[in-house]
Every structure is written in structure tokens, then in C-alpha cells.
Enzyme design. Sequence first.
Site, mmCIF file in Angstrom:
data_model
loop_
_atom_site.group_PDB
_atom_site.id
_atom_site.type_symbol
_atom_site.label_atom_id
_atom_site.label_comp_id
_atom_site.label_asym_id
_atom_site.label_seq_id
_atom_site.Cartn_x
_atom_site.Cartn_y
_atom_site.Cartn_z
ATOM 1 N N SER A 1 0.806 -1.216 0.000
ATOM 2 C CA SER A 1 0.000 0.000 0.000
ATOM 3 C C SER A 1 0.842 1.271 0.000
ATOM 4 O O SER A 1 0.408 2.307 -0.519
ATOM 5 C CB SER A 1 -0.941 0.004 1.213
ATOM 6 O OG SER A 1 -0.214 -0.159 2.419
ATOM 7 N N ASN B 1 3.947 -5.863 5.653
ATOM 8 C CA ASN B 1 2.749 -6.606 6.051
ATOM 9 C C ASN B 1 3.095 -7.985 6.619
ATOM 10 O O ASN B 1 2.367 -8.505 7.463
ATOM 11 C CB ASN B 1 1.787 -6.735 4.872
ATOM 12 C CG ASN B 1 1.117 -5.418 4.531
ATOM 13 O OD1 ASN B 1 0.734 -4.665 5.416
ATOM 14 N ND2 ASN B 1 1.008 -5.118 3.248
ATOM 15 N N ASP C 1 -3.958 7.442 9.962
ATOM 16 C CA ASP C 1 -3.760 6.091 10.496
ATOM 17 C C ASP C 1 -2.365 5.890 11.071
ATOM 18 O O ASP C 1 -2.072 4.861 11.678
ATOM 19 C CB ASP C 1 -4.045 5.035 9.425
ATOM 20 C CG ASP C 1 -3.116 5.146 8.207
ATOM 21 O OD1 ASP C 1 -2.112 5.885 8.261
ATOM 22 O OD2 ASP C 1 -3.408 4.476 7.198
ATOM 23 N N GLY D 1 -2.011 -4.190 0.913
ATOM 24 C CA GLY D 1 -2.148 -5.407 1.698
ATOM 25 C C GLY D 1 -1.242 -6.540 1.274
ATOM 26 O O GLY D 1 -1.263 -7.615 1.880
ATOM 27 N N HIS E 1 0.474 5.058 6.905
ATOM 28 C CA HIS E 1 0.744 5.370 5.503
ATOM 29 C C HIS E 1 1.231 6.813 5.335
ATOM 30 O O HIS E 1 0.614 7.740 5.874
ATOM 31 C CB HIS E 1 -0.516 5.155 4.664
ATOM 32 C CG HIS E 1 -0.956 3.723 4.633
ATOM 33 N ND1 HIS E 1 -1.910 3.226 5.495
ATOM 34 C CD2 HIS E 1 -0.539 2.683 3.862
ATOM 35 C CE1 HIS E 1 -2.084 1.930 5.258
ATOM 36 N NE2 HIS E 1 -1.262 1.580 4.274
#
Length: 220
Positions: A40, A106, A189, A77, A192
Site C-alpha cells: 500500500s 505486512n 492512520d 495489503g 501510511h
Amino acid sequence: MTSWKTFAFWVLLLNFSALFPAPAQNANGGKKRIVVLGDSITAGYGLDPQEAYPALLQKKIDAAGLPYTVANAGVSGDTTAGGLRRIDWALGKDGAEVLVVALGGNDGLRGIKPGQTEENLAGIIDKARAKTPEMKVLVAAMQMPDNMGAEFTGKFKELFPKVAKDKKAELVPFLLDGVGGVESLNQDDRIHPNVEGQKKVADNIWKVLEPILKAEEKVP
């Protein structure tokens, strides 16, 4: 020219063309290809694709007058296992001169064993070089937060330089250097990068990528 002479002329021309076909046009306009395989962060989650770091790398490349085009193969993801499955698709039939592997974050967040992540990264590079043996590869390292445990975070951090060394690839020491944990450079968040954070990520990769491209083109 009479009709039969006209017909004979075109037959001769077509036969000549078949024997000496025109050179095929390069799909990238003669430019070499750089593929950025990532998750991402690479895809530019929450941002316009033109604000993601692969697009910013393209701007740096263009400004430097280097004949390369950047393909963003980032999928939100994605893990190293996902990258291993789709590397052939990402490279396409023409392959690439340079591959940037920006995967692993991830894996760490999901608690995947560092040894498995290492194996997947090595597999990605092996598959890529099976298609293009002389491909230059950059491995962009990731790091995990301390709350993942000292043993896990230590092994995770060590796997990236190990893969780079074993596979004779270049290492970007930390993809999110100067960005991770900096509130002003991340989206709400706190994971990112925002627009300014993506610029810093592009700088981190460019420090390693620029000398490689210039060496390939013999640019001082």
C-alpha cells in the site's frame, strides 16, 4: 502505371517488407523499464497515484534526463508471498532493467516468521533474474515497532541486508527512514505516508537508485 504493373509493384513491395521488416517500436518509447513491487505504501494508499513515490521517482528520472520509465506494481495489503506469486505478471513479457522490491511490512505486522519473509524475497529476485539475468535489484528494508518484541524485530531487521548481500542486490537501508513515527509525514492512520511523507520515501530510494542508473548510462 497500368493496372497489372500497379499490382506487380505492390506484390514486390509486400515481399520486400516481409524480408526486411521495420524495427518494432518499443512499448516504452525506447526507454528502459523500472518495476516497483510493493504494497500500500508503493500503491499510494489514500493519495492520488501521482503522489505516490514511484511517480515521484519518475519525475526525478525525467529531471535527470535518464531514459527510464517507472511502473508502479504496488498492491495494498500485499505480502512477500503475494509478491512472489505475481512477480512474473508484474514484469510482463518484456521484463525490466531494474526491480525495486519494497515488500515485507505486512509480513512483519502479521507476525510471519522472518525466515519465511527472507525466503520469499530471495524467491522474488530469483524469478525476476530468470527472466532478465542482468537485472539490477534494490531491496527496500522495513522495520517493525518495538512492541513486536526484541527477538522478532531484530531478526526482521536483519533479513533485508542478508537477502541483499546473498542476492548481490542493492539495499535501501529503511524505506520509511525519517517518515515512520513522524506524525506530520503520515496520514491519520499513522501508518501510511502523506504527500510530504511520500516525497521523503522517494528521496530514500533515489539515494540508492540514482547512482545505479547513472552508472548504467555512464552519466557523470
